[in-house]
Structures are given as C-alpha cells and as structure tokens.
Motif scaffolding. Structure first.
Motif, PDB file in Angstrom:
ATOM      1  N   LYS A  64      -9.189   0.888  -2.410  1.00 14.48           N
ATOM      2  CA  LYS A  64      -9.414   1.987  -1.469  1.00 14.48           C
ATOM      3  C   LYS A  64      -9.212   1.531  -0.023  1.00 14.48           C
ATOM      4  N   ARG A  65      -9.246   0.212   0.186  1.00 15.61           N
ATOM      5  CA  ARG A  65      -9.164  -0.327   1.548  1.00 15.61           C
ATOM      6  C   ARG A  65      -7.788  -0.878   1.892  1.00 15.61           C
ATOM      7  N   THR A  66      -7.005  -1.214   0.876  1.00 13.79           N
ATOM      8  CA  THR A  66      -5.701  -1.829   1.136  1.00 13.79           C
ATOM      9  C   THR A  66      -4.727  -1.487   0.013  1.00 13.79           C
ATOM     10  N   LYS A 117      -4.937  -7.596   7.168  1.00 13.96           N
ATOM     11  CA  LYS A 117      -5.786  -6.535   6.609  1.00 13.96           C
ATOM     12  C   LYS A 117      -6.207  -6.877   5.181  1.00 13.96           C
ATOM     13  N   ALA A 128     -10.034  -7.587   3.892  1.00 17.24           N
ATOM     14  CA  ALA A 128     -10.592  -6.778   2.805  1.00 17.24           C
ATOM     15  C   ALA A 128     -11.104  -7.657   1.666  1.00 17.24           C
TER      16      ALA A 128
END
Length: 506
Positions: A231-233, A397, A401
């Motif tokens: 969901k983040r990357t 990123k 994460a």
C-alpha cells in the motif's frame, strides 16, 4: 500392554525450549514408547487436524504418557495441547519415487503425494535425495514440471495482492548478479508497475539478492506485512524464506546443496512456484550464459528458455527469457556489502556499464510486458528513468517503507575491515575472469554470512595491465578467512593475463 502399530493414540504434547533446526525429532516418554512399540530411531507420525509431521524418536526417562517437541516443531503443529501419534509405516510416495527412478512418467496425483509428504516431513533425506536423483538422471516432461510446480504452490502460502504483479528472476550462476534487481526494481516501480520481488539468500554463491538488499534494509516480513508494504510502495525486495512460499522448495534446496545437484525440472518448478505464490503472472527470466555460469552455451540457454516458456504458459504465466552475457562477473563487486555499494552508485548515475546495461534491459522488458513501452523500446524508456534520477528517488522510498535508512550513500556502506590485494605478475591484456574462482574466493573470505566479505575486481576482460597493478581486492572481517581466501586465489588464479605462465612442473 503394547498397542497395535497401526493404532493412533491421543497424548498430551508440550514444547521444549530449544530449536532443532533441520533435525525433526520427538521426545517420547518411556511409557509412551513402550505402548507404541517404539525404540530410539523409530519414525513417528504426529498429527493435529490437517497438519502432519514425521519425526525421529528419542526416548526420555519420563514415566508419564507424554510427548515433548522442540519449540519450532511444536509451533509448526499449531502449539497443540494434544496430538495424535502412531508409528510410521511408510507412504505410497516412496513407491512413486521408485517408479520415477525406473523411468516412468508420474501423474499429478503421484507428484502431489510426494510434495505433500515432503512438506509434512514424512520423507527421509535419503528418499528426498532419490527424488532429486530421479529428476537429474531420468528428467521430467513439461506436464510433470507443471504438476510439480502446482503441487509446490498448493502446499504453501499464496499472497494475493488483488492486482496484476510482475517480477524479474535470474537463474543465477554468475557472481555479482545480485545487485541487478536492486537497480531494476525501482526503475519498474517508479513507472507505476507493481513488482513485489521475493528473493533468496545465497546457498552456493557469495550473495543472493536478499543478502545484498539486507545491507540496506530489513528483508524479513510476514504475508500480512507485505500487503501493508504494497500500500506504501509499488515495489520491494524481500526474502521469500520467511513467507512459507512453496516450502517444499526450501527442503529440496537443502538436499540439492549437499548433493551438488541442480536438476533443470526442479529449478524451473522452484522459480515458478515462488512467483505463483506471490500471484505473479508476468515474468522476465534472466538466463546468464557463459564460461563458468550455470548455462555455458547459447544452445543450452535457448533450450532452457524454451522449456521455461512452455511450462509457464501451461501455468497461465506470461513469461519472456533474456539470455544475458555471463562470461565474467556482473560489475566489479562480489559480496553483499560491496554489491550494495555498487547498486547505489549505479542508481546515483555512476556504476559499471555492465550493471547499468543489464538492469535497464531487464526493466525495459517488464515495461514492454506492462505495455508502458513499445516492443523493442523498453530499454530506452528504462534508461531515461534511471538517468533522470527517478529510479534512485523511488529506491529511497522503497528503503524507507522497508525500514531502512533512505539517505544511505555508497560510502556509508561498511565492507570488511581486513583487505588483501592480488597484483599482476606480468604485463599484458586480461583475457579471462573466472566466475567460479571469483565466487570461491569471496565465499572463502566469508560471504554471504559476513556481509562485508567479498571481492572487488579492478580489471575485466580486455583491460591492459602492467606488472604490479592491482587485479582484485579481497575483503573480510576475519584475518583467518582472508588468509584462506588469498590461498584460494593463488591456487585458482581467477584472472588470466595474455602470455602469463599458468603452471610450472615439476
């Protein structure tokens, strides 16, 4: 009184404060052993619902009717208060292995039985070795490899991300290759393509992709944590060993390593089962070809690629194979920390041409599969992403994460504190860099367990050197291991200079 050997008994179970690793053993009280007719070294089937293990018997002096298990096995059974036990009387899977050894084709049901019993611990190492030997000597056809792959997926965890997933995987065999995915994944992810990469730790090489990535960020996650990570990357690089993906593969690999066997059918099933367990349906397979690589000729590479494509197609996986240059190590660095440095250098716009070229070529093939680049135009798109700095920013990123330091620079990565150099003894041109020799030197220096250990090449094929020039550097955090690696280098002579004397007799 002794029960019928085929009779099942329900008995209390308790954990022991120890981890037995690969040793699958149950401690029976003297009273229980007598009732079952078991002796030390007997095999016992232990069942809790649908979970089943085959364990070797050890007998304790306890007179209670009880069974104790090492904590890892106790937890594998779901931490039960009671278990059902019976003496192991064999399984049809052994007959199926014998059938394969005799040259017969196995059905899906027969292969599934073997895989299920392997995961449950019902097969001994000798029986597993016989199954691998049968694959090596007799081989498997496409339908059998498809059945093996499906059975391996079904006996493990499948992580469903709810969207189309892509991946890149190399069959390995060339030192320095582990860093390529660390460059390629953020190129792909920064273009919006979902690439949940699971990687292995090294077994017979100086560094697996997971070993190298672990220098920069944690790589151990649960399936639930992976879904949160997604969901983040749009991409990540994690170790597959903690996810229970195709667990049969991990068991088979351990036995393969001891026997130094690597049957083609098992390699294909291993790769595809791990990818299917991550719901990957679009896949690029890298097959390095060259002297000292796992695949040594283009003809062999084409045969392997054809088999991969046929098996993948039967499993509804859209796959393409890249036959890449594998005549010498990829880049100059071999070993987890050294390769992590080189990956960062490449993402920052530097790094060796070979790493950059291989990463953008493989990433470009993924972009073509995802229809984000025209056929034949993926490399150019990937190169622009890398050279623009977008891939590096996305890699930061990913690292953040995953719980790493996103601001890490190449010079921040610590390598082995002890260093030795191998120098040229003559003038000339470099005519060869041995994959096997470089890998063995790095392993002897301590890689991959010692993440700072490895080899840093200073020359590649075609380079001109003068006597006294540094050919390579060896790093280690152990002086003893460094001395051992130096001796290996002196014996194997990893770098060949045109005209050099190779040996002297007597």
């Amino acid at each position: 009184m002794q029960v019928d050997p085929a009779q099942t008994m329900r008995v209390p179970a308790s954990p022991l404060n120890l981890d037995s690793g690969d040793l699958r053993i149950a401690f029976l009280s003297r009273r229980l052993a007598k009732l079952l007719g078991a002796t030390g070294g007997s095999r016992l089937k232990v069942t809790v619902g649908s979970r089943e293990l085959s364990l070797w018997v050890a007998i304790s002096e306890n007179d209670e009717l009880s069974l104790a298990l090492p904590r890892n096995l106790y937890e594998e059974l779901g931490s039960p208060r009671e278990v059902e036990v019976e003496l192991y009387t064999g399984t049809p899977s052994v007959d199926y292995i014998r059938k394969k050894l005799a040259g017969s084709k196995l059905s899906y049901e027969e292969i599934r039985s073997i895989v299920r019993d392997l995961v449950s611990g019902l097969l001994s190492e000798a029986e597993i070795a016989a199954f691998l030997a049968a694959q090596t000597v007799v081989g498997m056809g496409v339908s059998e490899i498809v059945s093996l792959t499906r059975a391996m997926v079904e006996t493990g965890t499948v992580v469903d991300f709810g969207e189309e997933a892509y991946d890149i995987h190399s069959v390995g065999g060339v030192p320095g290759n582990s860093k390529v995915s660390i460059v390629a994944v953020p190129i792909v992810a920064s273009a919006g393509v979902f690439i949940p990469k699971t990687s292995s730790r090294a077994i017979t090489s100086p560094a697996g992709t997971a070993d190298t990535m672990e220098v920069l960020a944690p790589v151990v996650f649960t399936p639930g944590e992976l879904k949160e990570l997604a969901k983040r990357t749009r991409g990540f690089i994690v170790w597959g060993g903690a996810l229970n993906l195709a667990p049969a593969d991990d068991i088979l690999i351990r036995v393969e390593h001891r026997l130094k066997l690597d049957p083609t059918s098992q390699m294909i099933a291993s790769i595809l089962s791990k990818k299917l367990s991550m719901s990957v349906r679009k896949l690029i397979i890298d097959i390095p070809v060259g002297s000292g690589a796992k695949v040594e000729s283009l003809e062999s590479g084409r045969r392997l690629a054809d088999l991969f494509i046929r098996v993948a197609g039967e499993l509804s996986v859209s796959a393409k194979c890249a036959l890449s240059y594998g005549d010498q190590p990829v880049g100059y660095a071999v070993g987890p920390a050294l390769e992590a440095r080189e990956a960062l250098e490449t993402l920052l716009g530097g790094g060796p041409t070979s790493v950059k070229e291989k990463a953008v070529s493989l990433a470009g093939m993924v972009l073509e599969l995802a229809e984000l680049a025209p056929q034949g135009g993926g490399r150019s798109v990937a190169l622009r992403i890398l050279e623009s700095g977008r891939a590096y920013e996305y890699f930061k990123k990913i690292v953040e994460a995953m719980g790493g330091n996103s601001n890490v620079k190449p010079e921040d990565v610590e390598v082995g504190r002890y260093k030795a150099e191998i120098r040229a003894r003559a003038d000339g041109y470099i005519t060869g860099v041995s994959n096997r020799a470089v890998a063995q030197i790095a392993i002897t220096a301590g890689a991959p367990a010692d993440k700072g250990a490895g080899v840093l090449l200073r020359v590649k094929k075609g380079h001109k050197v003068r006597a006294g020039d540094v050919l390579l550097e060896i790093y280690s955090n152990s002086e003893t291991r460094l001395d051992g690696a130096l001796k290996v280098a002196e014996t194997l002579k990893p770098i060949t200079i045109e005209g050099m004397v190779l040996e002297v007799y007597p």
